[in-house]
Design a protein around this motif. Sequence first.
Motif, PDB file in Angstrom:
ATOM      1  N   ALA A   1       0.673  -1.230  -0.016  1.00 42.10           N
ATOM      2  CA  ALA A   1       0.079   0.125  -0.080  1.00 42.10           C
ATOM      3  C   ALA A   1       0.919   1.385  -0.142  1.00 42.10           C
ATOM      4  O   ALA A   1       0.581   2.362  -0.821  1.00 42.10           O
ATOM      5  N   VAL A   2       2.020   1.262   0.671  1.00 43.50           N
ATOM      6  CA  VAL A   2       2.879   2.445   0.790  1.00 43.50           C
ATOM      7  C   VAL A   2       3.792   2.691  -0.358  1.00 43.50           C
ATOM      8  O   VAL A   2       3.754   3.680  -1.096  1.00 43.50           O
ATOM      9  N   LEU A   3       4.279   1.515  -1.119  1.00 45.15           N
ATOM     10  CA  LEU A   3       5.113   1.635  -2.321  1.00 45.15           C
ATOM     11  C   LEU A   3       4.241   1.850  -3.455  1.00 45.15           C
ATOM     12  O   LEU A   3       4.935   2.200  -4.668  1.00 45.15           O
ATOM     13  N   SER A   4       2.881   1.490  -3.538  1.00 43.70           N
ATOM     14  CA  SER A   4       2.187   1.767  -4.705  1.00 43.70           C
ATOM     15  C   SER A   4       1.799   3.117  -5.104  1.00 43.70           C
ATOM     16  O   SER A   4       1.090   3.344  -5.996  1.00 43.70           O
ATOM     17  N   LYS A   5       2.080   3.933  -3.996  1.00 40.92           N
ATOM     18  CA  LYS A   5       1.908   5.376  -4.149  1.00 40.92           C
ATOM     19  C   LYS A   5       2.937   5.935  -5.239  1.00 40.92           C
ATOM     20  O   LYS A   5       4.051   6.071  -4.953  1.00 40.92           O
ATOM     21  N   THR A   6       2.105   6.677  -6.163  1.00 42.09           N
ATOM     22  CA  THR A   6       3.048   7.261  -7.205  1.00 42.09           C
ATOM     23  C   THR A   6       2.467   8.558  -7.537  1.00 42.09           C
ATOM     24  O   THR A   6       1.774   9.210  -6.744  1.00 42.09           O
ATOM     25  N   VAL A   7       2.880   9.129  -8.570  1.00 42.86           N
ATOM     26  CA  VAL A   7       2.350  10.574  -8.994  1.00 42.86           C
ATOM     27  C   VAL A   7       0.973  10.386  -9.095  1.00 42.86           C
ATOM     28  O   VAL A   7       0.386   9.673  -9.853  1.00 42.86           O
ATOM     29  N   PRO A   8       0.161  11.329  -8.708  1.00 36.34           N
ATOM     30  CA  PRO A   8      -1.352  11.192  -8.608  1.00 36.34           C
ATOM     31  C   PRO A   8      -1.891  11.140 -10.100  1.00 36.34           C
ATOM     32  O   PRO A   8      -1.598  12.034 -10.945  1.00 36.34           O
ATOM     33  N   PHE A   9      -2.708   9.887 -10.443  1.00 35.37           N
ATOM     34  CA  PHE A   9      -3.159   9.760 -11.874  1.00 35.37           C
ATOM     35  C   PHE A   9      -3.829  11.284 -12.432  1.00 35.37           C
ATOM     36  O   PHE A   9      -3.680  11.436 -13.636  1.00 35.37           O
ATOM     37  N   GLN A  10      -4.538  11.727 -11.657  1.00 36.13           N
ATOM     38  CA  GLN A  10      -5.331  12.756 -11.934  1.00 36.13           C
ATOM     39  C   GLN A  10      -4.751  13.959 -12.547  1.00 36.13           C
ATOM     40  O   GLN A  10      -5.217  14.970 -13.270  1.00 36.13           O
ATOM     41  N   GLU A  11      -3.244  14.238 -12.199  1.00 33.93           N
ATOM     42  CA  GLU A  11      -2.502  15.282 -12.694  1.00 33.93           C
ATOM     43  C   GLU A  11      -1.736  14.898 -13.924  1.00 33.93           C
ATOM     44  O   GLU A  11      -1.350  15.848 -14.567  1.00 33.93           O
ATOM     45  N   VAL A  12      -1.938  13.831 -14.510  1.00 31.79           N
ATOM     46  CA  VAL A  12      -1.135  13.441 -15.802  1.00 31.79           C
ATOM     47  C   VAL A  12      -1.715  14.318 -16.832  1.00 31.79           C
ATOM     48  O   VAL A  12      -0.856  15.210 -17.634  1.00 31.79           O
ATOM     49  N   SER A  13      -2.999  14.473 -17.096  1.00 32.92           N
ATOM     50  CA  SER A  13      -3.569  15.291 -18.249  1.00 32.92           C
ATOM     51  C   SER A  13      -3.306  16.595 -18.184  1.00 32.92           C
ATOM     52  O   SER A  13      -2.901  17.225 -19.117  1.00 32.92           O
ATOM     53  N   CYS A  14      -2.980  17.055 -16.941  1.00 35.86           N
ATOM     54  CA  CYS A  14      -2.665  18.437 -16.513  1.00 35.86           C
ATOM     55  C   CYS A  14      -1.489  18.731 -17.144  1.00 35.86           C
ATOM     56  O   CYS A  14      -1.012  19.780 -17.830  1.00 35.86           O
ATOM     57  N   ILE A  15      -0.617  17.721 -16.752  1.00 36.16           N
ATOM     58  CA  ILE A  15       0.968  17.962 -16.832  1.00 36.16           C
ATOM     59  C   ILE A  15       1.080  17.917 -18.538  1.00 36.16           C
ATOM     60  O   ILE A  15       2.176  18.450 -19.156  1.00 36.16           O
ATOM     61  N   LEU A  16       0.224  17.230 -19.290  1.00 36.23           N
ATOM     62  CA  LEU A  16       0.296  17.108 -20.709  1.00 36.23           C
ATOM     63  C   LEU A  16       0.392  18.304 -21.231  1.00 36.23           C
ATOM     64  O   LEU A  16       0.969  18.751 -22.359  1.00 36.23           O
ATOM     65  N   ASP A  17      -0.551  19.372 -20.598  1.00 33.25           N
ATOM     66  CA  ASP A  17      -0.509  20.843 -21.348  1.00 33.25           C
ATOM     67  C   ASP A  17       0.605  21.633 -20.685  1.00 33.25           C
ATOM     68  O   ASP A  17       0.877  22.650 -20.864  1.00 33.25           O
ATOM     69  N   LYS A  18       1.461  21.165 -19.685  1.00 36.46           N
ATOM     70  CA  LYS A  18       2.738  21.752 -19.095  1.00 36.46           C
ATOM     71  C   LYS A  18       3.892  20.993 -19.095  1.00 36.46           C
ATOM     72  O   LYS A  18       4.371  20.583 -17.947  1.00 36.46           O
ATOM     73  N   LEU A  19       4.121  20.422 -20.352  1.00 32.64           N
ATOM     74  CA  LEU A  19       5.439  19.714 -20.421  1.00 32.64           C
ATOM     75  C   LEU A  19       6.717  20.393 -20.073  1.00 32.64           C
ATOM     76  O   LEU A  19       7.736  19.700 -19.560  1.00 32.64           O
ATOM     77  N   TYR A  20       6.601  21.807 -20.198  1.00 28.98           N
ATOM     78  CA  TYR A  20       7.894  22.429 -19.845  1.00 28.98           C
ATOM     79  C   TYR A  20       8.350  21.980 -18.380  1.00 28.98           C
ATOM     80  O   TYR A  20       9.253  22.065 -17.791  1.00 28.98           O
ATOM     81  N   ASP A  21       7.220  22.414 -17.580  1.00 27.57           N
ATOM     82  CA  ASP A  21       7.368  22.281 -16.018  1.00 27.57           C
ATOM     83  C   ASP A  21       7.818  20.813 -15.724  1.00 27.57           C
ATOM     84  O   ASP A  21       8.781  20.636 -14.878  1.00 27.57           O
ATOM     85  N   PHE A  22       7.372  19.883 -16.398  1.00 26.20           N
ATOM     86  CA  PHE A  22       7.859  18.439 -16.283  1.00 26.20           C
ATOM     87  C   PHE A  22       9.229  18.317 -16.677  1.00 26.20           C
ATOM     88  O   PHE A  22      10.058  17.676 -15.822  1.00 26.20           O
ATOM     89  N   TYR A  23       9.532  18.931 -17.940  1.00 29.33           N
ATOM     90  CA  TYR A  23      10.781  18.582 -18.317  1.00 29.33           C
ATOM     91  C   TYR A  23      11.810  19.360 -17.451  1.00 29.33           C
ATOM     92  O   TYR A  23      12.951  18.814 -17.089  1.00 29.33           O
ATOM     93  N   LYS A  24      11.590  20.537 -16.794  1.00 36.35           N
ATOM     94  CA  LYS A  24      12.478  21.205 -16.107  1.00 36.35           C
ATOM     95  C   LYS A  24      12.972  20.696 -14.775  1.00 36.35           C
ATOM     96  O   LYS A  24      13.793  20.707 -14.382  1.00 36.35           O
ATOM     97  N   GLU A  25      12.014  19.689 -14.172  1.00 41.79           N
ATOM     98  CA  GLU A  25      12.084  19.244 -12.738  1.00 41.79           C
ATOM     99  C   GLU A  25      12.741  17.544 -12.970  1.00 41.79           C
ATOM    100  O   GLU A  25      13.050  17.165 -12.162  1.00 41.79           O
ATOM    101  N   ALA A  26      12.604  17.389 -14.426  1.00 43.22           N
ATOM    102  CA  ALA A  26      13.183  15.855 -14.580  1.00 43.22           C
ATOM    103  C   ALA A  26      14.742  15.519 -14.715  1.00 43.22           C
ATOM    104  O   ALA A  26      15.426  16.412 -14.516  1.00 43.22           O
ATOM    105  N   SER A  27      15.320  14.584 -14.432  1.00 42.52           N
ATOM    106  CA  SER A  27      16.665  14.175 -14.347  1.00 42.52           C
ATOM    107  C   SER A  27      16.978  14.015 -16.003  1.00 42.52           C
ATOM    108  O   SER A  27      16.202  14.281 -16.695  1.00 42.52           O
TER     109      SER A  27
END
Length: 540
Positions: free
Chosen positions: A417-443
């Motif tokens: 239950a603890v380890l299955s927690k990942t990035v909240p799924f409901q935020e993915v579609s929002c990030i698709l419109d903010k790919l720069y924000d995702f890219y900026k924080e990524a490794s």
Amino acid sequence: MPTAILYIRVSTGAQAARGYSQRSQLDRLEKYCRDNNVKIYDTVYEDCSAKSFNRPEWKKLFSLLKTKKTGVDMLLFTSWDRFSRSIIDSYTMIEKLKALGVSVQTVDHPVDFNTVESKYRLAIHFAESEAENARLSERVKRGILKAKQEGKWIGKAPLGYQNRQTSNGMKYIALKEPEAKLLKKAFEEVAKNIFSVGDVYSQIVSEGLQCSRSNFFRLLKNPIYCGKIRISESDTGREYDIDGVHEPLISSVLFEKVQEVIEMRQRKTSKRKIICEELILRGFLSCPECGKSLTGSASKGRSKKYHYYHCHPGCHFRRRADEVNLQCVEFLKKLKANEPYAALVGMIQENIKTASDLKNEAERAQKASMVERFSDKMVNAHDLFVKGDIDYDDYLLIQSNCKRQIKTCVEEVQQLAVLSKTVPFQEVSCILDKLYDFYKEASIEVKREFISYILPEKTTLLEGGFDEMINEPTRIVFNIKSSNPKQGDEDNGAGSFQVMDEKYLAFIEDYFTEKKMAQPANVKNIVIFLKKITLLIIRG
């Protein structure tokens, strides 16, 4: 009158029981000296194996003899296996002693080194001693392997455990505090993947754990802490883990998660050595003049280094890397997905979430079944004890083992239950419109993977910027107009997906039919592109 040093050696209590005790050897050596008129210079006692001459007391004795001031001309033993159990080492040492004017002799099998027959018998004695040592070593190895196959830990307890013994003499290992608590915390912190393993080590050491850095890394990979015993078979080279009889410190799920984190960080560390963020597009671009792949390097200026993407010797094309990288960033800032594709990402995201939930549910159901099975075993043990079919000790052992297994299953369910927690799924579609924000924080690795999804293989570096360089799926999803539409006609990794979900295709077809618009020709590649992007964002 010859002068001798008596050498008495016992390596185990079992040898003492067979008549090799120090007292027994001393009595026989002194009797020999009295009967043969030999003067005793000193008596040396050794408590070490005769597998080699790397023995503390023997080293001191040999150093004493090298001084040549003792007047000793003989070393006396009860038998040749007290001297050595190695043929080669024995003859080598005899020659060294002979050079010092010291002879070697035994009470049981005296040897006249001037006759060939005696030397032959001496070789037999040494061979028998070495063979006995080899047999003993083999028996010990088989005994250790058998004990491990029964789930028992052999030797000194690892950090976090302590060696214990039952009233009937059975040895086992038990958790030791506070080391066990600190190590469990270390496993949990590493599994979270927030801090590096080195940072976790520093934190745990500051809280009181006494452990070297190298040993700490080895402990994190030792399955003993999740209740397993690792067995290595020297004959076959096979290595495998079995369930141990000791109490586990952590669950198997947590242990496996820690191994994943360590492996992932090792991969990133090795990649980080060859990936330079200032040249993050190296390997994706090709030369607009000759068509060869562009590489990159840094040139030292007056105050700092300047990085360039440039072609190979023979072609003089080069471009400032910071300018090209900035074009990529500015391009990402303006990306916004078209309506049907943003909705499609929501569908893909929901399917991924459902698959993840089903997997977790299957694992939880399996653990629940195991708990039920162990509970039934406890009930059956109680019934057998009441009937008198098993004694009280067996009953307690079964109850203890079952309780431990049930506790482990419950902890693993909680860990899932603890380890299955990942990035909240409901935020993915929002990030698709903010790919720069995702890219900026990524490794760096994730950035390069993302770039590989939006650019075709070996993209020609064009003056028009990334609007002219992206592949066709990216152009369609984000509605990018271009004067160079053929730049992205390649299939960007479509072969990596073996199964195509037809409902995604049907969704796009229904959308364009309802809007009475022309459907894109390469819908399949678009769906693959969106699935890759969605999985990358969820994975982070």
